[in-house]
Motif scaffolding. Structure first.
Motif, PDB file in Angstrom:
ATOM      1  N   PHE A  29       0.814  -1.216   0.000  1.00 40.14           N
ATOM      2  CA  PHE A  29       0.000   0.000   0.000  1.00 40.14           C
ATOM      3  C   PHE A  29       0.854   1.276   0.000  1.00 40.14           C
ATOM      4  O   PHE A  29       0.330   2.371   0.142  1.00 40.14           O
ATOM      5  CB  PHE A  29      -0.937   0.003   1.215  1.00 40.14           C
ATOM      6  N   ALA A  30       2.164   1.118  -0.142  1.00 39.90           N
ATOM      7  CA  ALA A  30       3.093   2.267  -0.125  1.00 39.90           C
ATOM      8  C   ALA A  30       2.934   3.063   1.165  1.00 39.90           C
ATOM      9  O   ALA A  30       2.715   4.270   1.143  1.00 39.90           O
ATOM     10  CB  ALA A  30       2.878   3.147  -1.347  1.00 39.90           C
ATOM     11  N   GLN A  31       3.018   2.373   2.302  1.00 40.51           N
ATOM     12  CA  GLN A  31       2.790   3.047   3.582  1.00 40.51           C
ATOM     13  C   GLN A  31       4.087   3.524   4.224  1.00 40.51           C
ATOM     14  O   GLN A  31       4.719   2.813   4.999  1.00 40.51           O
ATOM     15  CB  GLN A  31       2.014   2.109   4.524  1.00 40.51           C
ATOM     16  N   PHE A  32       4.493   4.726   3.853  1.00 44.67           N
ATOM     17  CA  PHE A  32       5.617   5.384   4.518  1.00 44.67           C
ATOM     18  C   PHE A  32       5.049   6.608   5.204  1.00 44.67           C
ATOM     19  O   PHE A  32       4.292   7.355   4.594  1.00 44.67           O
ATOM     20  CB  PHE A  32       6.700   5.764   3.509  1.00 44.67           C
ATOM     21  N   THR A  34       4.721  10.180   7.447  1.00 48.13           N
ATOM     22  CA  THR A  34       5.335  11.505   7.515  1.00 48.13           C
ATOM     23  C   THR A  34       5.771  11.810   8.945  1.00 48.13           C
ATOM     24  O   THR A  34       4.958  11.679   9.867  1.00 48.13           O
ATOM     25  CB  THR A  34       4.309  12.576   7.079  1.00 48.13           C
ATOM     26  N   ALA A  59      -4.787  10.430   1.246  1.00 47.10           N
ATOM     27  CA  ALA A  59      -4.104   9.150   1.522  1.00 47.10           C
ATOM     28  C   ALA A  59      -3.926   9.079   3.031  1.00 47.10           C
ATOM     29  O   ALA A  59      -2.857   9.357   3.559  1.00 47.10           O
ATOM     30  CB  ALA A  59      -2.762   9.107   0.798  1.00 47.10           C
ATOM     31  N   GLU A  82      -8.848   6.146   2.069  1.00 45.70           N
ATOM     32  CA  GLU A  82      -7.865   5.109   2.380  1.00 45.70           C
ATOM     33  C   GLU A  82      -8.313   3.824   1.680  1.00 45.70           C
ATOM     34  O   GLU A  82      -9.507   3.540   1.613  1.00 45.70           O
ATOM     35  CB  GLU A  82      -7.786   4.920   3.908  1.00 45.70           C
ATOM     36  N   ASP A 107     -10.831   4.351  -3.185  1.00 43.66           N
ATOM     37  CA  ASP A 107      -9.646   4.794  -3.915  1.00 43.66           C
ATOM     38  C   ASP A 107      -9.829   6.266  -4.284  1.00 43.66           C
ATOM     39  O   ASP A 107     -10.779   6.623  -4.985  1.00 43.66           O
ATOM     40  CB  ASP A 107      -9.510   3.928  -5.182  1.00 43.66           C
ATOM     41  N   TYR A 108      -8.917   7.099  -3.814  1.00 41.75           N
ATOM     42  CA  TYR A 108      -9.048   8.546  -4.043  1.00 41.75           C
ATOM     43  C   TYR A 108      -9.101   8.887  -5.532  1.00 41.75           C
ATOM     44  O   TYR A 108      -9.831   9.781  -5.952  1.00 41.75           O
ATOM     45  CB  TYR A 108      -7.872   9.269  -3.370  1.00 41.75           C
ATOM     46  N   ASN A 123       0.484  12.949   1.847  1.00 38.84           N
ATOM     47  CA  ASN A 123       1.707  12.234   1.499  1.00 38.84           C
ATOM     48  C   ASN A 123       1.211  11.031   0.697  1.00 38.84           C
ATOM     49  O   ASN A 123       0.834  10.019   1.272  1.00 38.84           O
ATOM     50  CB  ASN A 123       2.422  11.820   2.792  1.00 38.84           C
TER      51      ASN A 123
HETATM   52  C1  LIG Z   1       2.581   7.296   1.993  1.00 38.03           C
HETATM   53  S1  LIG Z   1       1.255   6.731   3.027  1.00 38.03           S
HETATM   54  C2  LIG Z   1       0.910   8.183   3.956  1.00 38.03           C
HETATM   55  C3  LIG Z   1       0.097   7.970   5.183  1.00 38.03           C
HETATM   56  C4  LIG Z   1      -0.129   9.208   6.050  1.00 38.03           C
HETATM   57  N1  LIG Z   1      -0.933  10.208   5.379  1.00 38.03           N
HETATM   58  C5  LIG Z   1       1.194   9.822   6.460  1.00 38.03           C
HETATM   59  O1  LIG Z   1       1.620  10.776   5.829  1.00 38.03           O
HETATM   60  O2  LIG Z   1       1.816   9.341   7.411  1.00 38.03           O
HETATM   61  C6  LIG Z   1      -0.040   6.609   1.852  1.00 38.03           C
HETATM   62  C7  LIG Z   1      -1.353   6.034   2.378  1.00 38.03           C
HETATM   63  O3  LIG Z   1      -2.307   6.046   1.309  1.00 38.03           O
HETATM   64  C8  LIG Z   1      -2.991   4.814   1.221  1.00 38.03           C
HETATM   65  N2  LIG Z   1      -3.339   4.643  -0.205  1.00 38.03           N
HETATM   66  C9  LIG Z   1      -2.643   3.983  -1.166  1.00 38.03           C
HETATM   67  N3  LIG Z   1      -3.278   4.076  -2.346  1.00 38.03           N
HETATM   68  C10 LIG Z   1      -4.391   4.830  -2.130  1.00 38.03           C
HETATM   69  C11 LIG Z   1      -5.451   5.283  -2.969  1.00 38.03           C
HETATM   70  N4  LIG Z   1      -5.461   4.984  -4.258  1.00 38.03           N
HETATM   71  N5  LIG Z   1      -6.438   6.033  -2.415  1.00 38.03           N
HETATM   72  C12 LIG Z   1      -6.407   6.344  -1.090  1.00 38.03           C
HETATM   73  N6  LIG Z   1      -5.434   5.936  -0.254  1.00 38.03           N
HETATM   74  C13 LIG Z   1      -4.435   5.198  -0.761  1.00 38.03           C
HETATM   75  C14 LIG Z   1      -2.013   3.797   1.771  1.00 38.03           C
HETATM   76  O4  LIG Z   1      -2.674   2.663   2.299  1.00 38.03           O
HETATM   77  C15 LIG Z   1      -1.279   4.598   2.841  1.00 38.03           C
HETATM   78  O5  LIG Z   1      -1.892   4.465   4.089  1.00 38.03           O
END
Ligand SMILES: C[S@@+](CC[C@H](N)C(=O)[O-])C[C@H]1O[C@@H](n2cnc3c(N)ncnc32)[C@H](O)[C@@H]1O
Length: 541
Positions: A29-32, A34, A59, A82, A107-108, A123
């Motif tokens: 899920f690209a969970q990095f 901030t 996200a 999310e 999905d956004y 992020n």
């Molecule tokens: C890089 S993380 C950032 C999380 C948080 N906002 C932060 O900055 O700590 C991206 C988040 O977006 C979610 N995500 C991934 N693809 C998405 C999508 N298409 N629509 C909405 N959320 C999504 C992931 O599961 C993850 O929790």
């Protein structure tokens, strides 16, 4: 409900979550996450909109941005998107008491196009074009924004463009994303859209010694946009450590006035086609005159990609084990660390061979040898023929047709580009790019030793640096085209006497290196000759 509130102002819940879940899940899920200090700073930009009523977090993750905003202003409506149910359920527990926070499992990119917001903060997930449904999402964006984008576009910039589209009048948007798009080919159309849309205000390039995101190998930028008409200027800033965050806070507090006017441009001055590092990084090339693209004198091509190094690379003992005769093995440098000196000679090659290093590639096309056939059958049993690269070749075990390059250059670098003269005339895998000198006119080609002598100088490396891609932790990467399009001094303009002087110094350097002596002083002499000839006096440091 979760009892304590301390988690609101730090990253403890992100840390706990990361410990409790597999890295595979986070990568999927690209969970990095901030760092809170950065989220708080970005929140300040959003809070600068005096009419802030509606907030979007596209996200959501664990809502670090919403926490930072709500900590300063309670009377706002937050909508979050999310796609990961696991993190969403956890986030809902943390925001259980906040009735003004609505997080949805959607999905956004495919939803919410019609709604507009006073503040959007994000992020986004970093997915390369092949890791998301890029065809459909690009179509979605192009239809809604009426713009054209490149098929290689990374998902994070699409999040940004959609969010900018969703800004209300006077709305503010803050994004933290990799800096890559500022300097890449696919970024050109994104930058063109940002300029046309006129909302871009600040680009803050974070170049920390340490990665901002724990394990994401990249440098990040904070992009601040405002849908107002208070200014038509864009400012670039660089921050090197968390201590510099105060500087940015100051910039935000003073908007639309500028604290200083360094690295500030009118929207109309920005050129979407060039690498934007020209706007935020000192360019080494301006210290010199008579520059030409490197492609004037040479062509850079990536090394041989096999599709399965484990299968195709051979050392002596593997050749003995499978009874493969040397005539079916192509001499090749397989690991960057096996060529540690500036000159790679036949002696080096023989030494690697005797030390049983992987120094050959299986090269069996048109062979009728029984042992070769058996090894091909083994490849088919192991599914090597079904790999992405091999499946697209005929026959699947044929090698890319690259003649040995006289010069190699390292792809990843920590201490500047490393050029190697391939005197053994062997092939190379992708840890090095191949450099082939090319004819400048029908009959002339630059003297290869002169070209190589130039490449060894600091001047050559510094000028190429202008065109590098920066990764986190000081790691630099050069794609072949970064070098082809990079600049160099026009050494073809050197008079014969100077060229001969450089060649004679180069010969001394080579003797020194082959005799295991230090040749740095000789290269410095060559560099000085070049700086004297090509230095632009008015721009010297
Ligand atoms: C890089 S993380 C950032 C999380 C948080 N906002 C932060 O900055 O700590 C991206 C988040 O977006 C979610 N995500 C991934 N693809 C998405 C999508 N298409 N629509 C909405 N959320 C999504 C992931 O599961 C993850 O929790």
């Amino acid at each position: 409900m979760i009892a304590t509130t301390q988690h609101i102002l730090d990253n403890s819940i992100e840390t706990d979550y990361s410990k409790s879940i597999s890295i595979e899940h986070r990568k999927k899920f690209a969970q990095f996450f901030t760092p809170f200090a950065i989220a708080d700073l970005m929140a300040k930009w959003i809070l600068g909109n005096k009419n802030l009523k509606t907030i979007l977090e596209p996200a959501f993750g664990l809502g670090v941005f919403s926490r930072a905003i709500l900590n300063n202003k309670k009377d706002v409506q937050v909508k979050g998107f999310e796609v990961d149910e696991t993190i969403l359920n956890l986030a809902k527990q943390y925001f259980d008491e906040s009735k003004n926070v609505n997080i949805v499992l959607q999905d956004y990119m495919y939803n919410d196009w019609k709604n507009k917001y006073d503040g959007i903060i994000c992020n986004p997930p970093y997915f390369k074009f092949h890791d998301y449904d890029n065809k459909n999402i690009l179509k979605e964006i192009e239809t809604n924004l009426k713009c054209k984008l490149n098929g290689f576009t990374n998902l994070y910039t699409l999040f940004l463009l959609k969010s900018i589209h969703q800004l209300r009048i006077n709305g503010r948007c803050a994004y933290i994303i990799p800096s890559e798009f500022l300097n890449s080919d696919y970024g050109k159309l994104v930058k063109a859209y940002l300029i046309k849309n006129k909302t871009l205000r600040h680009i803050i390039v974070i170049d920390f010694e340490e990665n901002v995101f724990d394990d994401a190998l990249t440098t990040a930028s904070i992009i601040l946009c405002a849908n107002d008409n208070l200014t038509d200027k864009v400012q670039f800033s660089n921050i090197q450590s968390l201590d510099d965050l105060g500087k940015i806070e100051n910039i935000i507090a003073n908007y639309p006035d500028l604290v200083n006017t360094k690295q500030t441009y009118h929207q109309s001055e920005l050129n979407p086609v060039i690498k934007w590092k020209a706007y935020y990084q000192n360019q080494n090339s301006i210290r010199f005159k008579n520059l030409v693209p490197f492609s004037t004198y040479a062509k850079v091509v990536r090394g041989i990609a096999t599709g399965s190094n484990e299968y195709f690379t051979f050392n002596l003992s593997k050749a003995i084990e499978f009874n493969i005769d040397e005539q079916y093995l192509l001499p090749c440098i397989c690991s960057a660390k096996d060529a540690s000196s500036t000159f790679f000679t036949t002696t080096n090659f023989e030494a690697l061979k005797q030390n049983d290093k992987a120094i050959f590639l299986f090269n069996a096309q048109n062979s009728t040898d029984e042992n070769v056939k058996k090894y091909i059958q083994k490849g088919e049993r192991d599914g090597i023929d079904k790999r992405f690269l091999t499946a697209n070749r005929t026959p699947w075990y044929s090698l890319e047709n690259r003649k040995p390059a006289p010069i190699w250059v390292s792809v990843f670098n920590r201490t500047g580009l490393r050029f190697i003269r391939n005197e053994a005339n062997i092939s190379n895998l992708t840890s090095y790019h191949c450099i082939y000198p090319k004819p400048t006119s029908l009959f002339t080609e630059i003297h290869i030793d002169l070209l190589f002598a130039y490449l060894l100088t600091n001047t050559a490396k510094q000028i190429f640096d202008d065109n590098s891609r920066q990764y986190g932790n000081g790691l630099q990467k050069f794609e072949p085209n970064d070098l082809n399009k990079g600049m160099m001094l026009d050494i073809g303009l050197l008079d014969k006497q100077t060229a001969n002087k450089i060649l004679s110094l180069y010969k001394n350097y080579k003797d020194a290196i082959l005799n295991k002596k230090n040749g740095e002083e000789i290269i410095e002499k060559i560099d000085k000759i070049l700086v004297d000839k090509f230095g632009d006096k008015k721009n010297q440091a």
